[in-house]
Scaffold this motif. Structure first.
Motif, PDB file in Angstrom:
ATOM      1  N   ALA A  50       1.025  -1.179  -0.112  1.00  0.00           N
ATOM      2  CA  ALA A  50      -0.020   0.075  -0.071  1.00  0.00           C
ATOM      3  C   ALA A  50       0.959   1.245  -0.092  1.00  0.00           C
ATOM      4  N   GLN A  51       0.697   2.075  -0.774  1.00  0.00           N
ATOM      5  CA  GLN A  51       1.642   3.419  -1.109  1.00  0.00           C
ATOM      6  C   GLN A  51       1.279   4.345   0.213  1.00  0.00           C
ATOM      7  N   GLU A  52       2.638   4.541   0.650  1.00  0.00           N
ATOM      8  CA  GLU A  52       2.537   5.369   1.992  1.00  0.00           C
ATOM      9  C   GLU A  52       1.954   6.718   1.651  1.00  0.00           C
ATOM     10  N   GLY A  53       0.927   7.184   2.470  1.00  0.00           N
ATOM     11  CA  GLY A  53       0.393   8.640   2.457  1.00  0.00           C
ATOM     12  C   GLY A  53      -0.456   8.872   1.113  1.00  0.00           C
ATOM     13  N   ALA A  54      -0.996   7.500   0.527  1.00  0.00           N
ATOM     14  CA  ALA A  54      -1.736   7.789  -0.732  1.00  0.00           C
ATOM     15  C   ALA A  54      -3.063   7.418  -0.522  1.00  0.00           C
ATOM     16  N   ARG A  55      -3.525   7.579   0.886  1.00  0.00           N
ATOM     17  CA  ARG A  55      -4.993   7.268   1.003  1.00  0.00           C
ATOM     18  C   ARG A  55      -5.845   8.310   0.707  1.00  0.00           C
ATOM     19  N   ASN A  56      -6.805   7.976  -0.108  1.00  0.00           N
ATOM     20  CA  ASN A  56      -7.708   9.165  -0.655  1.00  0.00           C
ATOM     21  C   ASN A  56      -9.269   8.782  -0.216  1.00  0.00           C
ATOM     22  N   HIS A  57      -9.962   9.607   0.452  1.00  0.00           N
ATOM     23  CA  HIS A  57     -11.213   9.390   0.813  1.00  0.00           C
ATOM     24  C   HIS A  57     -11.448   8.366   1.458  1.00  0.00           C
ATOM     25  N   GLY A  58     -10.598   7.944   2.326  1.00  0.00           N
ATOM     26  CA  GLY A  58     -10.721   6.850   3.139  1.00  0.00           C
ATOM     27  C   GLY A  58     -10.266   5.427   2.433  1.00  0.00           C
ATOM     28  N   LEU A  59      -9.676   5.468   1.181  1.00  0.00           N
ATOM     29  CA  LEU A  59      -9.433   4.299   0.458  1.00  0.00           C
ATOM     30  C   LEU A  59      -7.965   4.130   0.358  1.00  0.00           C
ATOM     31  N   LEU A  60      -7.121   3.038   0.434  1.00  0.00           N
ATOM     32  CA  LEU A  60      -6.156   2.721   0.300  1.00  0.00           C
ATOM     33  C   LEU A  60      -5.636   2.519  -1.118  1.00  0.00           C
ATOM     34  N   ASN A  61      -4.694   3.176  -1.470  1.00  0.00           N
ATOM     35  CA  ASN A  61      -4.049   2.962  -2.902  1.00  0.00           C
ATOM     36  C   ASN A  61      -3.372   1.383  -3.253  1.00  0.00           C
ATOM     37  N   ILE A  62      -4.306   0.640  -3.776  1.00  0.00           N
ATOM     38  CA  ILE A  62      -3.606  -0.632  -3.509  1.00  0.00           C
ATOM     39  C   ILE A  62      -3.942  -1.296  -5.262  1.00  0.00           C
ATOM     40  N   SER A  63      -3.223  -1.600  -6.017  1.00  0.00           N
ATOM     41  CA  SER A  63      -3.289  -1.993  -7.515  1.00  0.00           C
ATOM     42  C   SER A  63      -3.726  -3.561  -7.122  1.00  0.00           C
TER      43      SER A  63
END
Length: 398
Positions: free
Chosen positions: A119-132
């Motif tokens: 999970a990309q550090e600091g990439a949380r957007n509107h409560g979502l984890l940035n995960i491919s």
């Protein structure tokens, strides 16, 4: 093994117009949004949603309480349902002959370290984890021998059944107590009856107001800068949970507390203002552990003048009083005032009747409390079993 060795992605679109919109609940897994939220928060066009079938899994990338890296749940309650395209859906592959094992594996949070790694550090957007999706399916899974998977799943399923039976028993006891309160405190059942050796004769009960039988005191106003690690415990609405005081969210103030704002054993703490309407009127009785506490500005305290204090607590919880509170609030007001409280009315029995009623309802509460403690012990037992068995710290044979 890799995640993609045991599971394959599901990208089936909702071409059939299915309207069973699902969301992930920590307690219930994949559940209908109307059942969970009392409303549907899905978009009008649901053709882009993923169509899931019973036994398939979904991963919600939203982090929440207890699920810091999202939740993975299996669809168990419906034959079909649809989920947001933000979810990652997957099904057990041919290699995965015991998906039940992975239901518990996911619930134990054993995917958290894997997800945290990519999970990309600091990439949380509107409560979502940035995960491919690729990272997700390339993550690692523990894969014990099939016989061990089956045994572990069987052990944990057995513990789940123990927990479920205890939860059902508690629900039954709570339903029985609710009925007891309607019999003992309601205006129906006018025929006299004996309770703990006392005759309960409702025809002789007097009509009174809350202000006739108790004093109520407004709470302490304090500023955030006065909060310190030492001082007097200030009770707030968040301290009231299921009719009891909970001390997980404490605030202390280091200042002089007015005598009227200090609670006493037996006082009834009532929420009178809150952003959530459902909390207005909620109450808890003060026990010895909160003896030296004060109460916040959004709270009030009821202190008996001439009635049994425990009986007053149950009268306050009765349908009669709670219905009056809802009427007072109407559609817009999120508070009740001291004047409102004083003018709430109820039927008041004699002191011996009050004591008998309070003793019966208190015994019902004590029974429920003991059952709830037992339930918590069983949940802790399951948590320990999961940590030992699913990580391989303790191995099991067929």
């Amino acid at each position: 093994v890799r995640f993609h060795d045991m599971f394959s992605r599901v990208v089936r679109k909702n071409k059939e117009g299915n309207t069973n919109v699902l969301t992930i609940s920590a307690q219930y897994g994949l559940i209908n949004q109307n059942d969970f939220f009392n409303k549907t928060v899905a978009s009008d066009d649901k053709s882009n949603y993923y169509l899931m079938k019973k036994g398939e899994f979904a991963y919600n990338k939203s982090y929440s309480n207890g699920y810091p890296f999202g939740a993975l749940k299996r669809l168990d309650f419906y034959d079909k349902g649809i989920v947001s395209p933000l979810y990652i859906c997957f099904a057990a592959s041919e290699n995965n002959q015991c998906p039940d094992f992975y239901v518990h594996y996911f619930e134990a949070g054993l995917m958290n370290k894997e997800i945290q790694a990519f999970a990309q550090e600091g990439a949380r957007n509107h409560g979502l984890l940035n995960i491919s999706v690729d990272d997700f399916f390339n993550s690692n899974l523990l894969n014990p021998p099939l016989s061990e998977q089956k045994k572990i799943a069987e052990i944990l399923a057995t513990q789940d059944r123990v927990i479920e039976l205890k939860e059902k028993l508690i629900a039954e006891k709570q339903s029985q107590k609710k009925y007891l309160m309607s019999v003992l405190l309601g205006d129906d059942f006018k025929k006299p009856f004996k309770l703990n050796g006392v005759i309960i004769d409702k025809k002789k009960w007097e009509k009174k107001k809350i202000g006739d039988v108790c004093d109520n005191y407004t709470g302490l106003t304090y500023a955030p800068e006065n909060v310190s690690s030492k001082g007097v415990l200030v009770l707030r609405s968040s301290n009231i949970q299921n009719g009891k005081l909970c001390f997980d969210d404490n605030v202390y103030v280091d200042m002089e507390i007015p005598i009227r704002s200090k609670v006493k054993i037996g006082d009834i703490l009532v929420c009178v203002r809150n952003g959530s309407r459902s909390l207005i009127g909620k109450s808890a009785i003060i026990t010895k552990e909160a003896e030296c506490a004060a109460f916040g500005a959004f709270m009030t305290v009821l202190r008996s003048k001439n009635v049994n204090q425990l009986f007053l607590f149950y009268i306050w919880q009765s349908n009669n009083i709670q219905k009056q509170i809802k009427v007072l609030m109407g559609a817009l007001i999120n508070q009740i005032t001291s004047f409102d409280i004083q003018h709430l009315h109820f039927s008041c029995p004699t002191l011996p009747e009050q004591t008998a009623i309070a003793e019966v309802l208190s015994a019902a509460d004590e029974e429920i409390s003991l059952l709830q403690k037992g339930l918590e012990q069983e949940k802790l037992k399951k948590k320990s079993l999961m940590q030992l068995l699913l990580t391989g710290l303790v191995r099991v044979n067929e």
